[in-house]
Motif scaffolding. Structure first.
Motif, PDB file in Angstrom:
ATOM      1  N   LYS A 118       3.750   8.639 -43.882  1.00  0.00           N
ATOM      2  CA  LYS A 118       2.728   9.383 -43.165  1.00  0.00           C
ATOM      3  C   LYS A 118       2.014  10.425 -44.025  1.00  0.00           C
ATOM      4  O   LYS A 118       0.987  10.975 -43.616  1.00  0.00           O
ATOM      5  N   LEU A 119       2.555  10.715 -45.200  1.00  0.00           N
ATOM      6  CA  LEU A 119       1.906  11.680 -46.085  1.00  0.00           C
ATOM      7  C   LEU A 119       0.565  11.140 -46.580  1.00  0.00           C
ATOM      8  O   LEU A 119       0.478   9.998 -47.047  1.00  0.00           O
ATOM      9  N   ARG A 120      -0.438  11.970 -46.507  1.00  0.00           N
ATOM     10  CA  ARG A 120      -1.782  11.576 -46.960  1.00  0.00           C
ATOM     11  C   ARG A 120      -1.965  12.060 -48.399  1.00  0.00           C
ATOM     12  O   ARG A 120      -2.436  13.157 -48.658  1.00  0.00           O
ATOM     13  N   ARG A 121      -1.618  11.213 -49.328  1.00  0.00           N
ATOM     14  CA  ARG A 121      -1.720  11.558 -50.752  1.00  0.00           C
ATOM     15  C   ARG A 121      -3.128  11.218 -51.243  1.00  0.00           C
ATOM     16  O   ARG A 121      -3.361  10.153 -51.818  1.00  0.00           O
ATOM     17  N   GLU A 122      -4.034  12.139 -51.052  1.00  0.00           N
ATOM     18  CA  GLU A 122      -5.451  11.883 -51.305  1.00  0.00           C
ATOM     19  C   GLU A 122      -6.019  12.669 -52.488  1.00  0.00           C
ATOM     20  O   GLU A 122      -7.167  12.449 -52.876  1.00  0.00           O
TER      21      GLU A 122
ATOM     22  N   GLY B 165      -5.067  20.225 -37.312  1.00  0.00           N
ATOM     23  CA  GLY B 165      -3.686  19.972 -37.717  1.00  0.00           C
ATOM     24  C   GLY B 165      -2.828  21.212 -37.614  1.00  0.00           C
ATOM     25  O   GLY B 165      -1.673  21.149 -37.176  1.00  0.00           O
ATOM     26  N   PHE B 166      -3.397  22.345 -37.993  1.00  0.00           N
ATOM     27  CA  PHE B 166      -2.650  23.597 -37.918  1.00  0.00           C
ATOM     28  C   PHE B 166      -2.261  23.904 -36.479  1.00  0.00           C
ATOM     29  O   PHE B 166      -1.108  24.233 -36.180  1.00  0.00           O
TER      30      PHE B 166
ATOM     31  N   VAL C 102      10.068  26.055 -38.016  1.00  0.00           N
ATOM     32  CA  VAL C 102      10.278  24.623 -38.268  1.00  0.00           C
ATOM     33  C   VAL C 102      11.684  24.370 -38.791  1.00  0.00           C
ATOM     34  O   VAL C 102      12.309  23.354 -38.480  1.00  0.00           O
ATOM     35  N   ALA C 103      12.212  25.307 -39.579  1.00  0.00           N
ATOM     36  CA  ALA C 103      13.507  25.104 -40.237  1.00  0.00           C
ATOM     37  C   ALA C 103      14.693  25.519 -39.392  1.00  0.00           C
ATOM     38  O   ALA C 103      15.832  25.427 -39.850  1.00  0.00           O
ATOM     39  N   THR C 104      14.485  25.950 -38.164  1.00  0.00           N
ATOM     40  CA  THR C 104      15.602  26.371 -37.320  1.00  0.00           C
ATOM     41  C   THR C 104      16.395  25.154 -36.834  1.00  0.00           C
ATOM     42  O   THR C 104      15.839  24.061 -36.671  1.00  0.00           O
ATOM     43  N   PRO C 105      17.719  25.315 -36.575  1.00  0.00           N
ATOM     44  CA  PRO C 105      18.520  24.195 -36.060  1.00  0.00           C
ATOM     45  C   PRO C 105      17.988  23.637 -34.749  1.00  0.00           C
ATOM     46  O   PRO C 105      18.118  22.444 -34.485  1.00  0.00           O
TER      47      PRO C 105
ATOM     48  N   TYR D 298      10.926  15.039 -34.406  1.00  0.00           N
ATOM     49  CA  TYR D 298       9.989  13.970 -34.738  1.00  0.00           C
ATOM     50  C   TYR D 298       8.543  14.301 -34.346  1.00  0.00           C
ATOM     51  O   TYR D 298       7.620  14.004 -35.120  1.00  0.00           O
ATOM     52  N   PRO D 299       8.286  14.911 -33.179  1.00  0.00           N
ATOM     53  CA  PRO D 299       6.902  15.326 -32.897  1.00  0.00           C
ATOM     54  C   PRO D 299       6.375  16.343 -33.905  1.00  0.00           C
ATOM     55  O   PRO D 299       5.201  16.275 -34.306  1.00  0.00           O
ATOM     56  N   VAL D 300       7.232  17.288 -34.320  1.00  0.00           N
ATOM     57  CA  VAL D 300       6.797  18.288 -35.310  1.00  0.00           C
ATOM     58  C   VAL D 300       6.503  17.605 -36.640  1.00  0.00           C
ATOM     59  O   VAL D 300       5.466  17.856 -37.271  1.00  0.00           O
ATOM     60  N   MET D 301       7.406  16.724 -37.068  1.00  0.00           N
ATOM     61  CA  MET D 301       7.194  16.000 -38.324  1.00  0.00           C
ATOM     62  C   MET D 301       5.939  15.148 -38.262  1.00  0.00           C
ATOM     63  O   MET D 301       5.138  15.120 -39.194  1.00  0.00           O
ATOM     64  N   GLY D 302       5.768  14.454 -37.126  1.00  0.00           N
ATOM     65  CA  GLY D 302       4.593  13.599 -36.985  1.00  0.00           C
ATOM     66  C   GLY D 302       3.300  14.386 -37.033  1.00  0.00           C
ATOM     67  O   GLY D 302       2.362  14.014 -37.739  1.00  0.00           O
ATOM     68  N   SER D 303       3.252  15.499 -36.288  1.00  0.00           N
ATOM     69  CA  SER D 303       2.043  16.321 -36.266  1.00  0.00           C
ATOM     70  C   SER D 303       1.768  16.936 -37.631  1.00  0.00           C
ATOM     71  O   SER D 303       0.623  16.964 -38.096  1.00  0.00           O
ATOM     72  N   GLY D 304       2.834  17.415 -38.276  1.00  0.00           N
ATOM     73  CA  GLY D 304       2.645  18.067 -39.562  1.00  0.00           C
ATOM     74  C   GLY D 304       2.210  17.109 -40.653  1.00  0.00           C
ATOM     75  O   GLY D 304       1.248  17.375 -41.384  1.00  0.00           O
TER      76      GLY D 304
END
Length: 439
Positions: free
Chosen positions: A146-150, A278-279, A350-353, A363-369
């Motif tokens: 999903k990373l956009r390496r542009e 995105g933010f 984001v890094a909290t347990p 997964y929603p956070v990862m997907g959105s980010g």
């Protein structure tokens, strides 16, 4: 022919019983074989187990009836059992091998062995480990795809040498990609075409503490020679000055990186960019970000309307918070401080347990980010994770956050303090603890 034993005939039967009689006794009560456990008694002899009369002898025309002897079956007079009903063997109860009540067959079934808990724990641990590994590998490849390496940093020319540690250039653009007119109105972004940058930060990740340095967008820089990102043509330097964000507007990320490296001497290892939509999506996906605002402020341009105190900002509010500059006397310098503060709080959230260990949130956070980020072609997930952990550490007091040192302004552009900038860059290149302070 008389089929009855001697001394018995139809005439001996009580007329009250039998077919056609008026007696109440049922016909089936006439004759019943008795189940006996004593040895057979020959006809005409008295049973040794009782005082009753001996059974009448059989007539020659009536076959001898088998009797039930010793619980072994019917005795046909030959000494051989012709039939075994199984009453005394326990088979009538359905127990195989004669293990019913009072049975004398094979010994009872052995007791069920105790469970082997060590073996069960071992296989449970192996199963859980396998599931964890498979899930982790699948998640990694899903996220990596999903990373956009542009951004191709190989197009940046005349680069300074790499120093110790890793330097990330984090850019917040005003890209309206994927936004509808309703979104633009809701987020107070306007509808300008193209892309500009509202924020630029250098995050240095090293062994002696991490450092987050904001570059004001109005910073005065020299535009160096550069290679066009699309044309491939090299444009020679003309000695002209411009605002730092103008270089991004002129030829995108590669010229922005080229201008920063030329004016600082600091090598940029990775590039990360995020737009308005995105933010806001990341903030909403994580469930909002907790932040403490020291002094309330309003800004009609960004839509900000905040009171002082601790509060949770949603995506729309967060975007207004990091974009506001008209409400502050220090304008862009105060905005960069707010941006640092919020991005560190976001990384911490984001890094909290509660986020990482909850798949319905993770997964929603990862997907959105990941959908919202534009990165360089060499960026890996490990690099991205390192960046977020470093930003989290900066907020937690394990690092330093500052603005680029400013000495003054000219024509509305902020001029960097060259001496302090040189010291700062030397310390970062050698991964030393930063001693320089910014505005």
């Amino acid at each position: 022919m008389n089929d009855w034993p001697d001394g018995w005939s139809d005439d001996n039967r009580d007329p009250r019983y039998g077919r056609g009689s008026a007696g109440a006794q049922p016909e089936g009560a006439r004759v019943m074989r008795q189940v006996r456990r004593d040895p057979g008694v020959p006809p005409g002899q008295r049973s040794p187990y009782g005082n009753g009369p001996a059974a009448p002898p059989y007539s020659s025309g009536v076959p001898q009836q088998p009797s039930y002897v010793d619980g072994q079956g019917y005795d046909d007079g030959s000494g051989h059992d012709g039939y075994d009903s199984g009453y005394n063997t326990g088979q009538v109860y359905g127990a195989p091998g004669g293990h019913g009540p009072g049975g004398t067959g094979a010994p009872p079934r052995a007791p069920r062995p105790a469970p082997n808990w060590r073996r069960r724990i071992k296989w449970t641990a192996i199963t859980l480990a396998t599931v964890l590994i498979v899930t982790s590998v699948a998640t990694y490849f899903w996220a990596d795809s999903k990373l956009r390496r542009e951004v191709d940093l190989s197009k940046v020319i005349d680069r300074p040498s790499s120093g110790d540690g890793t330097n990330y250039l984090i850019v917040g653009s005003d890209s309206r990609e994927g936004m509808s007119k309703a979104d633009e109105k809701k987020l107070h972004t306007g509808g300008a075409e193209g892309k500009r940058t509202d924020s630029m930060m250098i995050l240095h990740v090293g062994d002696n503490g991490d450092t987050l340095v904001s570059l004001p967008r109005d910073s005065d820089v020299v535009v160096p020679s550069y290679q066009g990102s699309t044309s491939g043509k090299v444009y020679p330097a003309q000695g002209r000055h411009a605002k730092l964000n103008a270089t991004y507007a002129e030829d995108g990320p590669t010229l922005l990186v080229r201008a920063i490296e030329y004016n600082t001497g600091l090598h940029i290892d990775h590039y990360v960019e995020i737009g308005f939509q995105g933010f806001a999506n990341i903030v909403d996906a994580v469930g909002g970000v907790d932040i403490t605002i020291d002094k309330g402020f309003k800004d009609k341009w960004s839509g900000a309307d905040f009171k002082s105190g601790k509060q949770t900002l949603n995506g729309q509010q967060a975007l207004a918070f990091v974009r506001t500059r008209h409400a502050f006397a220090a304008s862009d310098l105060q905005r960069t401080k707010n941006q640092q503060k919020f991005l560190s709080a976001l990384a911490h959230q984001v890094a909290t347990p509660s986020t990482i260990l909850n798949p319905f949130k993770f997964y929603p956070v990862m997907g959105s980010g990941l959908d919202s980020l534009i990165v360089d072609k060499d960026m890996s997930l490990w690099d991205l994770a390192s960046m977020f952990w470093a930003m989290k550490g900066v907020q937690g007091g394990d690092g330093t956050s500052m603005n680029m040192p400013i000495s003054g302004s000219t024509g509305g552009n902020l001029v960097w303090d060259k001496a302090k900038v040189k010291t700062l860059v030397d310390e970062l290149n050698h991964d030393q603890k930063v001693t320089v302070s910014g505005t």
